[in-house]
Write a protein that holds these residues in place. Sequence first.
Motif, short mmCIF file in Angstrom:
data_model
loop_
_atom_site.label_atom_id
_atom_site.label_comp_id
_atom_site.label_asym_id
_atom_site.label_seq_id
_atom_site.Cartn_x
_atom_site.Cartn_y
_atom_site.Cartn_z
N UNK A 1 88.38 -1.50 -51.14
CA UNK A 1 89.84 -1.50 -51.07
C UNK A 1 90.38 -2.82 -51.59
N UNK A 2 91.66 -2.86 -51.86
CA UNK A 2 92.27 -4.04 -52.48
C UNK A 2 92.17 -5.28 -51.58
N UNK A 3 92.21 -5.07 -50.26
CA UNK A 3 92.25 -6.22 -49.35
C UNK A 3 90.94 -6.43 -48.59
N UNK A 4 89.87 -5.73 -48.98
CA UNK A 4 88.61 -5.83 -48.24
C UNK A 4 87.45 -5.68 -49.21
N UNK A 5 86.66 -6.74 -49.36
CA UNK A 5 85.54 -6.68 -50.30
C UNK A 5 84.25 -6.21 -49.63
N UNK A 6 84.34 -5.72 -48.39
CA UNK A 6 83.16 -5.23 -47.66
C UNK A 6 82.07 -6.28 -47.60
N UNK A 7 82.48 -7.52 -47.39
CA UNK A 7 81.55 -8.63 -47.39
C UNK A 7 80.45 -8.43 -46.35
N UNK A 8 79.22 -8.60 -46.77
CA UNK A 8 78.07 -8.51 -45.89
C UNK A 8 77.52 -7.12 -45.69
N UNK A 9 78.12 -6.11 -46.30
CA UNK A 9 77.66 -4.74 -46.11
C UNK A 9 76.30 -4.51 -46.78
N UNK A 10 75.36 -3.96 -46.02
CA UNK A 10 74.04 -3.57 -46.52
C UNK A 10 73.90 -2.08 -46.25
N UNK A 11 73.77 -1.29 -47.32
CA UNK A 11 73.80 0.17 -47.17
C UNK A 11 72.73 0.83 -48.03
N UNK A 12 72.54 2.10 -47.78
CA UNK A 12 71.64 2.93 -48.58
C UNK A 12 72.39 4.15 -49.08
N UNK A 13 71.84 5.35 -48.82
CA UNK A 13 72.50 6.63 -49.02
C UNK A 13 72.59 7.09 -50.47
N UNK A 14 72.91 6.19 -51.40
CA UNK A 14 73.21 6.60 -52.78
C UNK A 14 72.00 6.61 -53.70
N UNK A 15 70.87 6.07 -53.29
CA UNK A 15 69.63 6.08 -54.09
C UNK A 15 69.85 5.53 -55.50
N UNK A 16 70.35 4.31 -55.65
CA UNK A 16 70.69 3.80 -56.98
C UNK A 16 69.47 3.67 -57.90
N UNK A 17 69.70 3.95 -59.19
CA UNK A 17 68.67 3.81 -60.22
C UNK A 17 69.31 3.25 -61.48
N UNK A 18 68.57 2.39 -62.18
CA UNK A 18 69.07 1.77 -63.41
C UNK A 18 68.28 2.30 -64.60
N UNK A 19 68.98 2.49 -65.71
CA UNK A 19 68.33 2.95 -66.94
C UNK A 19 68.59 1.94 -68.05
N UNK A 20 67.52 1.55 -68.73
CA UNK A 20 67.64 0.64 -69.87
C UNK A 20 66.83 1.22 -71.03
N UNK A 21 67.12 0.75 -72.24
CA UNK A 21 66.35 1.14 -73.41
C UNK A 21 65.24 0.12 -73.61
#
Length: 250
Positions: A166-186
Amino acid sequence: MNAALRQTLSPARKICGSLSVRIAGEACVLRCSGAMWVPAHSALIVADLHLEKGSAFAVRGQLLPPYDSRATLDRLEAEIVELNPAMVVLLGDSFHDTKAIPRMAADDRARLDRLAAGRDWLWLEGNHDSEALALDADTASRLPGRIVGDMALGALRLTHEPEALTADDDRRGEVAGHLHPAAKVAAYGRGVRRPCFVTDGSRIVLPAFGAFTGGLNVLDPAIADLFAAPPLAAALGRDRVHALDWAILR
């Protein structure tokens, strides 16, 4: 250190080239396994084990090798042997569905007890396992450790699912999972896709730790929109964590 646990760590296992970062000022170590180590609190944090996902698919007639829980616990045990944490925090979706706990093999279930012995072992409820823990309360009560909601760890706030920026909250300190992030590079003339951490130094999303878990591209708005500025993707390699500039991701 438990000698029986130490014997399970292969002498051929390579030392992990971890990546050290600060999240909301807390020193954190991003491990090749996908776990996060917080040395000041002797805390090992992992997300999304999805234990018994293979057997859940088998019940529906989709046959997968039934060894995902064992493989996941092998990796978790190796981290515990190497780091000897005082606290282990599982960031939710530790079990894949409502019947995962009773479907676990006796050896796997016994290993959970052994790994948790002598430590503060915390299960955060995720969207998958909250139903499992609620619907099978008697079985859940025999799990080692404690079942908790969101929790604080120093400057960090541990939760299962990241909250929208949100505009007034950077969620500082949040440690989360759930989304299973993956990065793709060439690389080498082809696309390489790896599970990854995503962080801007204020908050972090951990990769899924489970053996049969998929991944969501970090450029997807569900992940990218969590950060006000382009974050760092820390991709899991075989023996090191690779810091990737957002601009090179595909």
